[in-house]
Design a protein around this motif. Structure first.
Motif, PDB file in Angstrom:
ATOM      1  N   VAL A 184     -35.064   0.784   9.964  1.00 58.81           N
ATOM      2  CA  VAL A 184     -36.310   1.092   9.249  1.00 58.81           C
ATOM      3  C   VAL A 184     -36.662  -0.058   8.312  1.00 58.81           C
ATOM      4  O   VAL A 184     -35.793  -0.793   7.840  1.00 58.81           O
ATOM      5  N   GLY A 185     -37.954  -0.191   8.056  1.00 59.01           N
ATOM      6  CA  GLY A 185     -38.396  -1.213   7.120  1.00 59.01           C
ATOM      7  C   GLY A 185     -38.367  -2.606   7.714  1.00 59.01           C
ATOM      8  O   GLY A 185     -38.185  -2.801   8.919  1.00 59.01           O
ATOM      9  N   SER A 186     -38.536  -3.593   6.870  1.00 61.49           N
ATOM     10  CA  SER A 186     -38.549  -4.989   7.304  1.00 61.49           C
ATOM     11  C   SER A 186     -37.655  -5.817   6.387  1.00 61.49           C
ATOM     12  O   SER A 186     -37.235  -5.371   5.323  1.00 61.49           O
ATOM     13  N   THR A 187     -37.369  -7.040   6.843  1.00 62.55           N
ATOM     14  CA  THR A 187     -36.514  -7.912   6.050  1.00 62.55           C
ATOM     15  C   THR A 187     -37.189  -8.218   4.711  1.00 62.55           C
ATOM     16  O   THR A 187     -38.414  -8.292   4.634  1.00 62.55           O
ATOM     17  N   PRO A 188     -36.401  -8.401   3.660  1.00 58.70           N
ATOM     18  CA  PRO A 188     -37.007  -8.616   2.335  1.00 58.70           C
ATOM     19  C   PRO A 188     -37.661  -9.978   2.203  1.00 58.70           C
ATOM     20  O   PRO A 188     -37.317 -10.928   2.906  1.00 58.70           O
ATOM     21  N   ASN A 189     -38.603 -10.053   1.296  1.00 54.27           N
ATOM     22  CA  ASN A 189     -39.242 -11.312   0.941  1.00 54.27           C
ATOM     23  C   ASN A 189     -38.252 -12.123   0.103  1.00 54.27           C
ATOM     24  O   ASN A 189     -37.852 -11.699  -0.991  1.00 54.27           O
ATOM     25  N   LEU A 190     -37.838 -13.299   0.608  1.00 52.56           N
ATOM     26  CA  LEU A 190     -36.847 -14.091  -0.094  1.00 52.56           C
ATOM     27  C   LEU A 190     -37.356 -14.645  -1.420  1.00 52.56           C
ATOM     28  O   LEU A 190     -36.572 -15.111  -2.253  1.00 52.56           O
ATOM     29  N   LEU A 191     -38.671 -14.591  -1.642  1.00 53.46           N
ATOM     30  CA  LEU A 191     -39.233 -14.992  -2.931  1.00 53.46           C
ATOM     31  C   LEU A 191     -39.114 -13.870  -3.961  1.00 53.46           C
ATOM     32  O   LEU A 191     -39.247 -14.097  -5.163  1.00 53.46           O
ATOM     33  N   PRO A 230     -37.218 -24.985  -2.940  1.00 53.90           N
ATOM     34  CA  PRO A 230     -38.115 -24.836  -4.094  1.00 53.90           C
ATOM     35  C   PRO A 230     -39.573 -24.990  -3.652  1.00 53.90           C
ATOM     36  O   PRO A 230     -39.952 -26.038  -3.137  1.00 53.90           O
ATOM     37  N   LEU A 231     -40.354 -23.948  -3.842  1.00 50.89           N
ATOM     38  CA  LEU A 231     -41.760 -23.964  -3.462  1.00 50.89           C
ATOM     39  C   LEU A 231     -42.629 -23.698  -4.689  1.00 50.89           C
ATOM     40  O   LEU A 231     -42.129 -23.267  -5.739  1.00 50.89           O
ATOM     41  N   ARG A 232     -43.912 -23.938  -4.563  1.00 54.10           N
ATOM     42  CA  ARG A 232     -44.807 -23.672  -5.684  1.00 54.10           C
ATOM     43  C   ARG A 232     -44.787 -22.195  -6.064  1.00 54.10           C
ATOM     44  O   ARG A 232     -44.893 -21.846  -7.246  1.00 54.10           O
ATOM     45  N   ALA A 233     -44.649 -21.339  -5.065  1.00 53.67           N
ATOM     46  CA  ALA A 233     -44.665 -19.900  -5.320  1.00 53.67           C
ATOM     47  C   ALA A 233     -43.349 -19.399  -5.911  1.00 53.67           C
ATOM     48  O   ALA A 233     -43.274 -18.278  -6.417  1.00 53.67           O
ATOM     49  N   GLY A 234     -42.300 -20.212  -5.839  1.00 50.64           N
ATOM     50  CA  GLY A 234     -40.991 -19.804  -6.332  1.00 50.64           C
ATOM     51  C   GLY A 234     -39.890 -20.410  -5.484  1.00 50.64           C
ATOM     52  O   GLY A 234     -40.150 -21.219  -4.585  1.00 50.64           O
ATOM     53  N   ASN A 235     -38.667 -20.023  -5.743  1.00 44.55           N
ATOM     54  CA  ASN A 235     -37.521 -20.569  -5.022  1.00 44.55           C
ATOM     55  C   ASN A 235     -37.049 -19.615  -3.934  1.00 44.55           C
ATOM     56  O   ASN A 235     -36.845 -18.426  -4.181  1.00 44.55           O
ATOM     57  N   ILE A 236     -36.900 -20.147  -2.716  1.00 44.01           N
ATOM     58  CA  ILE A 236     -36.341 -19.366  -1.615  1.00 44.01           C
ATOM     59  C   ILE A 236     -34.882 -19.778  -1.444  1.00 44.01           C
ATOM     60  O   ILE A 236     -34.591 -20.939  -1.162  1.00 44.01           O
ATOM     61  N   ARG A 237     -33.988 -18.829  -1.599  1.00 45.13           N
ATOM     62  CA  ARG A 237     -32.557 -19.096  -1.394  1.00 45.13           C
ATOM     63  C   ARG A 237     -32.225 -18.671   0.038  1.00 45.13           C
ATOM     64  O   ARG A 237     -31.952 -17.512   0.319  1.00 45.13           O
ATOM     65  N   ALA A 238     -32.274 -19.640   0.952  1.00 44.15           N
ATOM     66  CA  ALA A 238     -32.110 -19.347   2.376  1.00 44.15           C
ATOM     67  C   ALA A 238     -30.660 -19.067   2.750  1.00 44.15           C
ATOM     68  O   ALA A 238     -30.386 -18.325   3.701  1.00 44.15           O
ATOM     69  N   VAL A 239     -29.719 -19.699   2.039  1.00 43.60           N
ATOM     70  CA  VAL A 239     -28.288 -19.432   2.214  1.00 43.60           C
ATOM     71  C   VAL A 239     -27.715 -19.194   0.827  1.00 43.60           C
ATOM     72  O   VAL A 239     -27.882 -20.029  -0.067  1.00 43.60           O
ATOM     73  N   ASN A 240     -27.041 -18.055   0.657  1.00 40.78           N
ATOM     74  CA  ASN A 240     -26.663 -17.614  -0.682  1.00 40.78           C
ATOM     75  C   ASN A 240     -25.144 -17.493  -0.832  1.00 40.78           C
ATOM     76  O   ASN A 240     -24.543 -16.493  -0.438  1.00 40.78           O
ATOM     77  N   HIS A 241     -24.494 -18.548  -1.339  1.00 38.31           N
ATOM     78  CA  HIS A 241     -23.061 -18.548  -1.642  1.00 38.31           C
ATOM     79  C   HIS A 241     -22.219 -18.024  -0.469  1.00 38.31           C
ATOM     80  O   HIS A 241     -21.463 -17.058  -0.602  1.00 38.31           O
ATOM     81  N   VAL A 242     -22.340 -18.679   0.650  1.00 36.56           N
ATOM     82  CA  VAL A 242     -21.654 -18.241   1.875  1.00 36.56           C
ATOM     83  C   VAL A 242     -20.295 -18.929   2.016  1.00 36.56           C
ATOM     84  O   VAL A 242     -20.180 -20.146   1.847  1.00 36.56           O
ATOM     85  N   ASN A 243     -19.271 -18.138   2.339  1.00 32.05           N
ATOM     86  CA  ASN A 243     -17.947 -18.636   2.731  1.00 32.05           C
ATOM     87  C   ASN A 243     -17.749 -18.301   4.204  1.00 32.05           C
ATOM     88  O   ASN A 243     -17.891 -17.136   4.591  1.00 32.05           O
ATOM     89  N   PHE A 244     -17.424 -19.318   5.007  1.00 36.40           N
ATOM     90  CA  PHE A 244     -17.379 -19.077   6.448  1.00 36.40           C
ATOM     91  C   PHE A 244     -16.509 -20.115   7.131  1.00 36.40           C
ATOM     92  O   PHE A 244     -16.588 -21.299   6.813  1.00 36.40           O
ATOM     93  N   ASP A 245     -15.631 -19.667   8.040  1.00 40.00           N
ATOM     94  CA  ASP A 245     -14.765 -20.569   8.797  1.00 40.00           C
ATOM     95  C   ASP A 245     -15.166 -20.598  10.268  1.00 40.00           C
ATOM     96  O   ASP A 245     -15.586 -19.575  10.827  1.00 40.00           O
ATOM     97  N   ILE A 246     -15.012 -21.771  10.876  1.00 42.51           N
ATOM     98  CA  ILE A 246     -15.238 -21.918  12.317  1.00 42.51           C
ATOM     99  C   ILE A 246     -13.905 -22.295  12.946  1.00 42.51           C
ATOM    100  O   ILE A 246     -13.484 -23.455  12.877  1.00 42.51           O
ATOM    101  N   PRO A 247     -13.180 -21.325  13.529  1.00 40.28           N
ATOM    102  CA  PRO A 247     -11.841 -21.601  14.069  1.00 40.28           C
ATOM    103  C   PRO A 247     -11.876 -22.547  15.260  1.00 40.28           C
ATOM    104  O   PRO A 247     -12.773 -22.489  16.102  1.00 40.28           O
ATOM    105  N   LYS A 248     -10.895 -23.416  15.313  1.00 39.00           N
ATOM    106  CA  LYS A 248     -10.798 -24.397  16.387  1.00 39.00           C
ATOM    107  C   LYS A 248     -10.564 -23.717  17.731  1.00 39.00           C
ATOM    108  O   LYS A 248      -9.755 -22.804  17.862  1.00 39.00           O
ATOM    109  N   GLY A 249     -11.305 -24.174  18.749  1.00 41.46           N
ATOM    110  CA  GLY A 249     -11.105 -23.699  20.107  1.00 41.46           C
ATOM    111  C   GLY A 249     -11.724 -22.355  20.422  1.00 41.46           C
ATOM    112  O   GLY A 249     -11.539 -21.824  21.523  1.00 41.46           O
ATOM    113  N   LYS A 250     -12.489 -21.788  19.488  1.00 44.51           N
ATOM    114  CA  LYS A 250     -13.102 -20.476  19.711  1.00 44.51           C
ATOM    115  C   LYS A 250     -14.621 -20.580  19.722  1.00 44.51           C
ATOM    116  O   LYS A 250     -15.207 -21.558  19.274  1.00 44.51           O
ATOM    117  N   ILE A 251     -15.247 -19.522  20.246  1.00 41.49           N
ATOM    118  CA  ILE A 251     -16.694 -19.395  20.174  1.00 41.49           C
ATOM    119  C   ILE A 251     -16.998 -18.414  19.051  1.00 41.49           C
ATOM    120  O   ILE A 251     -16.636 -17.240  19.118  1.00 41.49           O
TER     121      ILE A 251
END
Length: 337
Positions: free
Chosen positions: A272-279, A16-37
């Motif tokens: 092409v283009g650039s990454t979006p503004n998270l704000l 949360p910033l004065r300019a607005g809210n930055i959602r840096a991680v957005n409802h992520v589901n992710f597994d890290i399997p044992k013994g793997k990279i």
């Protein structure tokens, strides 16, 4: 017991910033399997490092974990009390930061920092036992223990400091080591040297690793499973061979086409283009302004994850079917390529 060391469910991290809210991680589901990279790949600002910080509950201020769960051995890490979280860090999950010179205390010798790190988690362990373990690990990462333990950080090169941090991360025998851009600011030869050491550690010790990087070439060489992040979202995840042989998300495909290859004379195809503004994220799919395959529905409706193969998920309307269209209240013809 779960085959995953860490299971992330619905994780959301806001700044949360004065300019607005930055959602840096957005409802992520992710597994890290044992013994793997496992690797998380994406452009700068995609949310990789924030994900790593969230797993250790170390999101920098003013960031906060707004929602979600992070499971370790069936328990939600986000519900740990202070003492349990202290035991979790380094002894269960440790981290190698992207800037070793910032992670080491400049006014303390490496020896003093090794002792302080271990004693913070086990006050009863003897100094001899700590140093014996440290010497063993420093030799393992191809450093001279006597010289390095007596040195201050400024007396070591960037590559040496990075290897010191790798040794630090293994001091308490963690199940998972998180590597956040571990070779940033190092020359190409030193980068390859460090990744060789990490691969050897994984092979010899069976240590589970999570690598954060923007380098697709490193992922292809080093990882077994890969997740692709864009604008705080996980857009594709699967076995590294499946992803590289058949990238289903346009962003993943474009990332790979933008990397030079020794096996092909094809011209590079930058995204092409650039990454979006998270704000001020675009409506619908955040990648649609840069996507050559975007359809009108992509501008209106945020896609959800669909399975396109065994352990291969993609967050894109392109791979929709009748069931998907019905659940999302879409006309199937809108989403078919």
């Amino acid at each position: 017991m779960s085959e995953n060391v860490i299971e992330v469910r619905g994780l959301t991290v806001d700044f949360p910033l004065r300019a607005g809210n930055i959602r840096a991680v957005n409802h992520v589901n992710f597994d890290i399997p044992k013994g793997k990279i496992t690797a998380l790949v994406g452009e700068s600002g995609s949310g990789k490092s924030t994900m790593a910080s969230a797993i250790l509950r170390s999101v920098s201020s003013p960031g906060l974990i707004s929602s979600g769960e992070i499971f370790y051995q069936g328990e939600d890490v986000l519900k740990y009390n202070k003492e349990k979280m202290q035991r979790f860090k380094w002894s269960k999950v440790s981290m190698v930061f992207q800037a070793a010179q910032n992670a080491l205390n400049p006014v303390m010798t490496i020896r003093e920092q090794v002792i302080e790190t271990v004693r913070a988690h086990d006050a009863k362990i003897t100094e001899k036992k700590i140093l014996d373990k440290a010497k063993e690990l420093l030799e393992y990462v191809r450093l001279e223990p006597g010289r390095v333990l007596a040195a201050h950080p400024h007396e070591l090169s960037g590559g040496m400091k990075q290897r010191v941090m790798i040794a630090f991360s293994l001091l308490l025998n963690p199940e998972l080591v998180i590597l956040d851009e571990p070779t940033t600011a190092l020359d190409v030869i030193t980068q390859a040297y460090i990744f060789d050491i990490l691969a050897q550690i994984h092979e010899d010790m069976g240590t589970t690793m999570l690598l954060m990087t923007h380098d697709i070439g490193v992922v292809a060489r080093f990882a077994e499973r890969v997740g692709v992040m864009y604008a705080g979202r996980l857009v594709e995840v699967g076995d590294v061979y499946s992803i590289f042989d058949n990238a289903d998300h346009p962003y993943t495909s474009n990332l790979m086409k933008s990397v030079p290859s020794l096996l092909s004379n094809d011209d590079l195809q930058p995204i092409v283009g650039s990454t979006p503004n998270l704000l001020n994220l675009p409506s619908g799919c955040p990648f649609h302004p840069r996507c050559k395959q975007a359809k009108p529905v992509c501008k209106r409706v945020d896609p959800v994850m669909v399975e396109t193969g065994v352990d291969h998920l993609v967050n894109c309307h392109i791979h929709s079917n009748e069931e998907y269209a019905r659940e999302q209240h879409l006309d199937l013809e809108e989403v078919r390529v």
